[in-house]
Motif scaffolding. Structure first.
Motif, PDB file in Angstrom:
ATOM      1  N   GLU A   1      21.501 -21.645  -6.723  1.00 22.87           N
ATOM      2  CA  GLU A   1      21.651 -20.009  -7.462  1.00 22.87           C
ATOM      3  C   GLU A   1      21.985 -19.006  -7.208  1.00 22.87           C
ATOM      4  O   GLU A   1      22.826 -18.376  -8.520  1.00 22.87           O
ATOM      5  CB  GLU A   1      20.662 -20.588  -8.734  1.00 22.87           C
ATOM      6  N   LEU A   2      21.745 -17.959  -6.447  1.00 22.46           N
ATOM      7  CA  LEU A   2      21.874 -16.679  -5.943  1.00 22.46           C
ATOM      8  C   LEU A   2      23.094 -16.493  -5.546  1.00 22.46           C
ATOM      9  O   LEU A   2      24.080 -15.604  -6.045  1.00 22.46           O
ATOM     10  CB  LEU A   2      20.380 -16.492  -5.331  1.00 22.46           C
TER      11      LEU A   2
ATOM     12  N   GLU B   1      28.322 -15.245  -5.923  1.00 25.14           N
ATOM     13  CA  GLU B   1      30.228 -15.585  -6.460  1.00 25.14           C
ATOM     14  C   GLU B   1      30.823 -15.289  -7.341  1.00 25.14           C
ATOM     15  O   GLU B   1      31.875 -13.978  -7.504  1.00 25.14           O
ATOM     16  CB  GLU B   1      30.336 -16.875  -6.287  1.00 25.14           C
ATOM     17  N   ARG B   2      29.492 -14.834  -8.927  1.00 24.20           N
ATOM     18  CA  ARG B   2      30.924 -14.707  -9.535  1.00 24.20           C
ATOM     19  C   ARG B   2      30.235 -13.504 -10.047  1.00 24.20           C
ATOM     20  O   ARG B   2      31.280 -12.306 -10.677  1.00 24.20           O
ATOM     21  CB  ARG B   2      29.108 -15.166 -10.994  1.00 24.20           C
ATOM     22  N   LEU B   3      29.982 -12.626  -9.719  1.00 27.05           N
ATOM     23  CA  LEU B   3      29.677 -11.273  -9.680  1.00 27.05           C
ATOM     24  C   LEU B   3      30.884 -10.200  -8.158  1.00 27.05           C
ATOM     25  O   LEU B   3      31.057  -9.204  -8.116  1.00 27.05           O
ATOM     26  CB  LEU B   3      28.671 -10.460  -8.585  1.00 27.05           C
TER      27      LEU B   3
ATOM     28  N   ARG C   1      18.069  -9.743  -2.386  1.00 31.97           N
ATOM     29  CA  ARG C   1      18.683  -8.742  -2.451  1.00 31.97           C
ATOM     30  C   ARG C   1      20.096  -7.721  -2.481  1.00 31.97           C
ATOM     31  O   ARG C   1      20.057  -6.798  -3.009  1.00 31.97           O
ATOM     32  CB  ARG C   1      18.046  -7.367  -0.649  1.00 31.97           C
ATOM     33  N   ALA C   2      21.275  -8.984  -1.588  1.00 26.46           N
ATOM     34  CA  ALA C   2      22.236  -8.834  -2.411  1.00 26.46           C
ATOM     35  C   ALA C   2      22.549  -8.404  -3.048  1.00 26.46           C
ATOM     36  O   ALA C   2      23.356  -7.634  -3.702  1.00 26.46           O
ATOM     37  CB  ALA C   2      22.893  -9.359  -1.458  1.00 26.46           C
ATOM     38  N   VAL C   3      22.234  -9.454  -3.600  1.00 24.76           N
ATOM     39  CA  VAL C   3      22.805  -9.798  -5.393  1.00 24.76           C
ATOM     40  C   VAL C   3      21.987  -8.637  -6.235  1.00 24.76           C
ATOM     41  O   VAL C   3      22.390  -8.574  -7.732  1.00 24.76           O
ATOM     42  CB  VAL C   3      22.281 -11.160  -6.571  1.00 24.76           C
ATOM     43  N   SER C   4      21.329  -7.792  -6.355  1.00 25.11           N
ATOM     44  CA  SER C   4      20.037  -7.737  -6.572  1.00 25.11           C
ATOM     45  C   SER C   4      20.730  -5.749  -6.773  1.00 25.11           C
ATOM     46  O   SER C   4      20.627  -4.421  -7.368  1.00 25.11           O
ATOM     47  CB  SER C   4      18.374  -7.006  -6.243  1.00 25.11           C
TER      48      SER C   4
ATOM     49  N   SER D   1      24.232  -7.191 -11.044  1.00 21.25           N
ATOM     50  CA  SER D   1      23.380  -9.150 -11.549  1.00 21.25           C
ATOM     51  C   SER D   1      23.170  -8.754 -13.011  1.00 21.25           C
ATOM     52  O   SER D   1      22.557  -9.827 -13.912  1.00 21.25           O
ATOM     53  CB  SER D   1      21.953  -9.139 -10.873  1.00 21.25           C
ATOM     54  N   ASP D   2      22.946  -7.635 -13.607  1.00 17.81           N
ATOM     55  CA  ASP D   2      22.256  -7.959 -15.075  1.00 17.81           C
ATOM     56  C   ASP D   2      23.904  -8.313 -16.285  1.00 17.81           C
ATOM     57  O   ASP D   2      23.441  -8.485 -17.159  1.00 17.81           O
ATOM     58  CB  ASP D   2      21.999  -6.437 -15.566  1.00 17.81           C
ATOM     59  N   ILE D   3      24.809  -8.317 -15.570  1.00 19.30           N
ATOM     60  CA  ILE D   3      25.696  -8.965 -16.474  1.00 19.30           C
ATOM     61  C   ILE D   3      26.270  -9.580 -16.705  1.00 19.30           C
ATOM     62  O   ILE D   3      27.330 -10.727 -17.628  1.00 19.30           O
ATOM     63  CB  ILE D   3      27.599  -8.450 -16.168  1.00 19.30           C
TER      64      ILE D   3
END
Length: 95
Positions: free
Chosen positions: A9-10, A15-17, A62-65, A69-71
């Motif tokens: 999931e992360l 990748e979406r970001l 941590r990387a995604v944070s 990531s809120d979008i």
């Protein structure tokens, strides 16, 4: 959600970001399982393949944070982990 599904999931979230994720065996083990970097203008997350799964999950979280990531939508368990990291709490991740 178990760690393999949380990692997946992360991975999709990163990748979406717009971040590429590479899971490779590091020559020298990473202190925290990997992390976010920018190489030639490309956002990249490097994850140590040899790190325990729990460390890989935390490194990716941590990387995604650090990204916006809120979008994007993430499963509630992934979102909770990201929010815990942003809040500088020490999340409990199963090993």
């Amino acid at each position: 959600m178990d760690d393999p599904h949380l990692f997946d999931e992360l991975l999709r979230a990163a990748e979406r970001l717009g971040a590429s994720v590479r899971v490779e065996a590091f020559e020298t083990p990473a202190m925290r399982g990997g992390g976010l970097c920018v190489v030639r203008g490309e956002t990249l997350v490097l994850i140590d393949q040899r790190a325990p799964l729990a460390e890989r999950v935390l490194a990716l979280a941590r990387a995604v944070s650090e990204l916006k990531s809120d979008i994007i939508y993430m499963a509630p368990e992934a979102r909770e982990l990201i929010e815990a990291i942003k809040g500088d709490r020490h999340p409990d991740v199963r090993s």
